[in-house]
Design an enzyme around this catalytic site. Structure first.
Site, PDB file in Angstrom:
ATOM      1  N   ARG A 230      -1.400  -0.342  -8.905  1.00 48.29           N
ATOM      2  CA  ARG A 230      -1.335   0.781  -9.843  1.00 48.29           C
ATOM      3  C   ARG A 230      -2.473   1.747  -9.500  1.00 48.29           C
ATOM      4  O   ARG A 230      -3.600   1.318  -9.221  1.00 48.29           O
ATOM      5  CB  ARG A 230      -1.483   0.332 -11.295  1.00 48.29           C
ATOM      6  CG  ARG A 230      -0.237  -0.310 -11.897  1.00 48.29           C
ATOM      7  CD  ARG A 230       0.923   0.696 -12.072  1.00 48.29           C
ATOM      8  NE  ARG A 230       2.126   0.084 -12.612  1.00 48.29           N
ATOM      9  CZ  ARG A 230       3.120  -0.429 -11.888  1.00 48.29           C
ATOM     10  NH1 ARG A 230       3.075  -0.391 -10.560  1.00 48.29           N
ATOM     11  NH2 ARG A 230       4.169  -0.956 -12.473  1.00 48.29           N
ATOM     12  N   ASP A 254      -0.126   3.427  -2.094  1.00 47.42           N
ATOM     13  CA  ASP A 254       1.282   3.600  -2.488  1.00 47.42           C
ATOM     14  C   ASP A 254       1.349   4.091  -3.933  1.00 47.42           C
ATOM     15  O   ASP A 254       2.439   4.406  -4.419  1.00 47.42           O
ATOM     16  CB  ASP A 254       2.041   2.269  -2.354  1.00 47.42           C
ATOM     17  CG  ASP A 254       3.529   2.417  -2.640  1.00 47.42           C
ATOM     18  OD1 ASP A 254       4.147   3.308  -2.023  1.00 47.42           O
ATOM     19  OD2 ASP A 254       4.066   1.676  -3.487  1.00 47.42           O
ATOM     20  N   GLU A 259       0.012  10.064 -10.546  1.00 49.76           N
ATOM     21  CA  GLU A 259       1.281  10.191  -9.808  1.00 49.76           C
ATOM     22  C   GLU A 259       2.464  10.614 -10.667  1.00 49.76           C
ATOM     23  O   GLU A 259       3.462  11.113 -10.152  1.00 49.76           O
ATOM     24  CB  GLU A 259       1.623   8.860  -9.121  1.00 49.76           C
ATOM     25  CG  GLU A 259       2.050   7.755 -10.090  1.00 49.76           C
ATOM     26  CD  GLU A 259       2.414   6.436  -9.395  1.00 49.76           C
ATOM     27  OE1 GLU A 259       1.640   5.979  -8.549  1.00 49.76           O
ATOM     28  OE2 GLU A 259       3.475   5.886  -9.730  1.00 49.76           O
ATOM     29  N   HIS A 291       4.875   5.492  -4.181  1.00 50.43           N
ATOM     30  CA  HIS A 291       5.330   4.346  -4.985  1.00 50.43           C
ATOM     31  C   HIS A 291       6.654   3.810  -4.422  1.00 50.43           C
ATOM     32  O   HIS A 291       7.640   3.662  -5.134  1.00 50.43           O
ATOM     33  CB  HIS A 291       5.467   4.741  -6.461  1.00 50.43           C
ATOM     34  CG  HIS A 291       5.205   3.588  -7.373  1.00 50.43           C
ATOM     35  ND1 HIS A 291       4.400   3.677  -8.470  1.00 50.43           N
ATOM     36  CD2 HIS A 291       5.644   2.293  -7.358  1.00 50.43           C
ATOM     37  CE1 HIS A 291       4.356   2.502  -9.094  1.00 50.43           C
ATOM     38  NE2 HIS A 291       5.097   1.650  -8.429  1.00 50.43           N
TER      39      HIS A 291
HETATM   40  P1  NAI Z   1       1.707 -11.103 -11.207  1.00 53.72           P
HETATM   41  O1  NAI Z   1       1.645 -11.051 -12.688  1.00 53.72           O
HETATM   42  O2  NAI Z   1       2.526 -12.177 -10.557  1.00 53.72           O
HETATM   43  O3  NAI Z   1       0.210 -11.227 -10.635  1.00 53.72           O
HETATM   44  C1  NAI Z   1      -0.870 -10.494 -11.129  1.00 53.72           C
HETATM   45  C2  NAI Z   1      -2.124 -11.321 -10.903  1.00 53.72           C
HETATM   46  O4  NAI Z   1      -3.236 -10.531 -11.319  1.00 53.72           O
HETATM   47  C3  NAI Z   1      -2.139 -12.620 -11.721  1.00 53.72           C
HETATM   48  O5  NAI Z   1      -2.462 -13.713 -10.897  1.00 53.72           O
HETATM   49  C4  NAI Z   1      -3.231 -12.364 -12.760  1.00 53.72           C
HETATM   50  O6  NAI Z   1      -3.932 -13.532 -13.124  1.00 53.72           O
HETATM   51  C5  NAI Z   1      -4.132 -11.391 -12.013  1.00 53.72           C
HETATM   52  N1  NAI Z   1      -5.021 -10.649 -12.888  1.00 53.72           N
HETATM   53  C6  NAI Z   1      -4.840 -10.299 -14.180  1.00 53.72           C
HETATM   54  N2  NAI Z   1      -5.929  -9.651 -14.644  1.00 53.72           N
HETATM   55  C7  NAI Z   1      -6.808  -9.602 -13.620  1.00 53.72           C
HETATM   56  C8  NAI Z   1      -8.118  -9.085 -13.473  1.00 53.72           C
HETATM   57  N3  NAI Z   1      -8.746  -8.491 -14.485  1.00 53.72           N
HETATM   58  N4  NAI Z   1      -8.723  -9.208 -12.280  1.00 53.72           N
HETATM   59  C9  NAI Z   1      -8.104  -9.841 -11.238  1.00 53.72           C
HETATM   60  N5  NAI Z   1      -6.864 -10.364 -11.325  1.00 53.72           N
HETATM   61  C10 NAI Z   1      -6.228 -10.249 -12.497  1.00 53.72           C
HETATM   62  O7  NAI Z   1       2.160  -9.674 -10.721  1.00 53.72           O
HETATM   63  P2  NAI Z   1       2.828  -9.265  -9.333  1.00 53.72           P
HETATM   64  O8  NAI Z   1       4.302  -9.362  -9.426  1.00 53.72           O
HETATM   65  O9  NAI Z   1       2.148  -9.959  -8.223  1.00 53.72           O
HETATM   66  O10 NAI Z   1       2.488  -7.696  -9.285  1.00 53.72           O
HETATM   67  C11 NAI Z   1       1.150  -7.229  -9.138  1.00 53.72           C
HETATM   68  C12 NAI Z   1       1.113  -5.758  -9.450  1.00 53.72           C
HETATM   69  O11 NAI Z   1       1.857  -5.066  -8.446  1.00 53.72           O
HETATM   70  C13 NAI Z   1       1.801  -5.367 -10.771  1.00 53.72           C
HETATM   71  O12 NAI Z   1       0.895  -5.436 -11.843  1.00 53.72           O
HETATM   72  C14 NAI Z   1       2.255  -3.961 -10.511  1.00 53.72           C
HETATM   73  O13 NAI Z   1       1.275  -3.102 -11.023  1.00 53.72           O
HETATM   74  C15 NAI Z   1       2.283  -3.844  -8.997  1.00 53.72           C
HETATM   75  N6  NAI Z   1       3.627  -3.539  -8.473  1.00 53.72           N
HETATM   76  C16 NAI Z   1       3.773  -2.447  -7.662  1.00 53.72           C
HETATM   77  C17 NAI Z   1       4.996  -2.129  -7.121  1.00 53.72           C
HETATM   78  C18 NAI Z   1       5.167  -0.963  -6.185  1.00 53.72           C
HETATM   79  O14 NAI Z   1       6.312  -0.557  -5.904  1.00 53.72           O
HETATM   80  N7  NAI Z   1       4.113  -0.376  -5.656  1.00 53.72           N
HETATM   81  C19 NAI Z   1       6.195  -2.915  -7.454  1.00 53.72           C
HETATM   82  C20 NAI Z   1       5.922  -4.093  -8.258  1.00 53.72           C
HETATM   83  C21 NAI Z   1       4.675  -4.358  -8.772  1.00 53.72           C
END
Ligand code: NAI
Length: 343
Positions: A230, A254, A259, A291
């Site tokens: 993000r 990305d 954005e 994105h």
């Molecule tokens: P997920 O929920 O599986 O993993 C997120 C991880 O971040 C978890 O392990 C969690 O414990 C950790 N986390 C939470 N708070 C934290 C903090 N303060 N410091 C460090 N780590 C922390 O999510 P996933 O599916 O891996 O997605 C990650 C991010 O990718 C999403 O939040 C979303 O913003 C982004 N995303 C971007 C996309 C794109 O097209 N560019 C598409 C899909 C997701």
């Protein structure tokens, strides 16, 4: 069931139309984003379907509720744009927790390789029959240290990809999982030791501007920063300063904090008003994609299928597996855990 679909793009419409038809759900596709001005378009609908840059703040939630909307279906994983607390007791919120973590992790590596091996420069050159190699020198990823912030679904896959390249991986997560296979370190240690830093954590109050002036000051000279998570995880102005001071060697973005009014739209032939983004794009060591990391065939199919499944489950009076509540994650006092329902 009638759903107002905001911020519709040509690539969304075929998969949602097909999946909706099979399930008896009628989507009305609006090109415009959902916000306080456009919320009136949702009058008469049972639900709305929104994406990352739609605004679902308290004012929008109240209006949706007044109009009789009872479900907000996010067709993405992140939900930082929805005021979940305001939704509580009014509108159910569902999301798509994973549609293709591989798509995002692979795009992250694609950006890293493009940057490190100057593929974007080489592509431009050879199209102009310029076969000079001057200025195209890269470095081996093998043996370099990558620091991964957030080891959830995407972070884990990115780590596996990096290990395949023979890179050393260190990681930070607020809720670490997979100890033993992943070397967890403190955030400061990660900043200090990584040659490459990749962000895969959600945007929260705590992670807002996680990469700012202070963090950048701790990093190795020449560090490469990757953000496919993000935009607001990075203070973009501080990043520009760090690039100018040669602390940051390259950035692959990305996502971008501002954005929402720019990405997913064609501004070629226009003057872009955002000076920070324009400055970033002007830098030879910055790569910006809009994105796009999620955009694969597999991901789009999964997004449509999961969103429709969430809506059918809600319509049938059951608790959708992917329902969000504002206190999600706090297992003991989460009403969803106790009652099987968010409210
Ligand atoms: P997920 O929920 O599986 O993993 C997120 C991880 O971040 C978890 O392990 C969690 O414990 C950790 N986390 C939470 N708070 C934290 C903090 N303060 N410091 C460090 N780590 C922390 O999510 P996933 O599916 O891996 O997605 C990650 C991010 O990718 C999403 O939040 C979303 O913003 C982004 N995303 C971007 C996309 C794109 O097209 N560019 C598409 C899909 C997701």
């Amino acid at each position: 069931m009638k759903i107002a679909f905001f911020d519709a793009k040509d690539y969304d419409i075929p998969s949602f139309t097909r999946c909706g038809k099979e399930a008896g759900i009628e989507f009305k596709f609006y090109e415009t984003k959902l916000d306080e001005d456009t919320v009136k378009l949702s009058k008469g609908f049972d639900g709305v379907c929104v994406f990352v840059n739609d605004t679902v703040n308290a004012a929008v939630v109240d209006k949706l509720y007044d109009y009789g909307v009872r479900v907000i279906a996010l067709r993405c994983a992140g939900y930082n744009n929805v005021d979940l607390k305001r939704c509580f007791g009014k509108i159910h919120v569902v999301h798509v927790p994973a549609y293709s973590p591989y798509a995002v992790a692979e795009h992250t590596m694609a950006m890293l390789l493009t940057s490190v091996r100057r593929i974007h420069k080489a592509y431009d050159r050879t199209r102009d029959f310029n076969f000079s190699l001057s200025g195209l020198m890269g470095f081996d990823l093998h043996g370099k240290t990558v620091g991964v912030v957030g080891t959830g679904k995407i972070g884990h896959i990115f780590i596996d990809i990096c290990k395949g390249f023979g890179m050393r991986v260190v990681a930070y997560d607020k809720y670490p999982s997979g100890e033993g296979e992943i070397e967890y370190v403190s955030l400061d240690r990660l900043f200090e030791t990584s040659d490459i830093i990749s962000l895969h954590c959600p945007l929260t109050e705590e992670t807002h501007h996680l990469i700012g002036k202070e963090a950048l000051g701790k990093m190795k000279k020449g560090v490469i920063i990757l953000n496919t998570s993000r935009g607001a995880l990075i203070d973009a102005e501080a990043l520009i300063d760090a690039i100018k001071q040669r602390i940051v060697g390259a950035a692959c973005l990305d996502v971008y904090e501002e954005e929402s009014d720019i990405f997913f739209r064609d501004f070629s032939g226009h003057i872009v008003e955002d000076d920070v983004l324009a400055r970033l794009i002007s830098m030879p060591n910055v790569i910006v994609t809009s994105h796009q990391a999620f955009l694969t065939e597999e991901a789009l199919t999964n997004i449509a299928e999961t969103t429709v499944k969430n809506l059918i489950t809600f319509r049938d009076g059951e608790v959708p597996e992917n329902e969000l509540c504002y206190n999600c994650g706090r297992v003991e006092d989460c009403r969803k855990q106790r009652r099987g329902k968010c409210f």
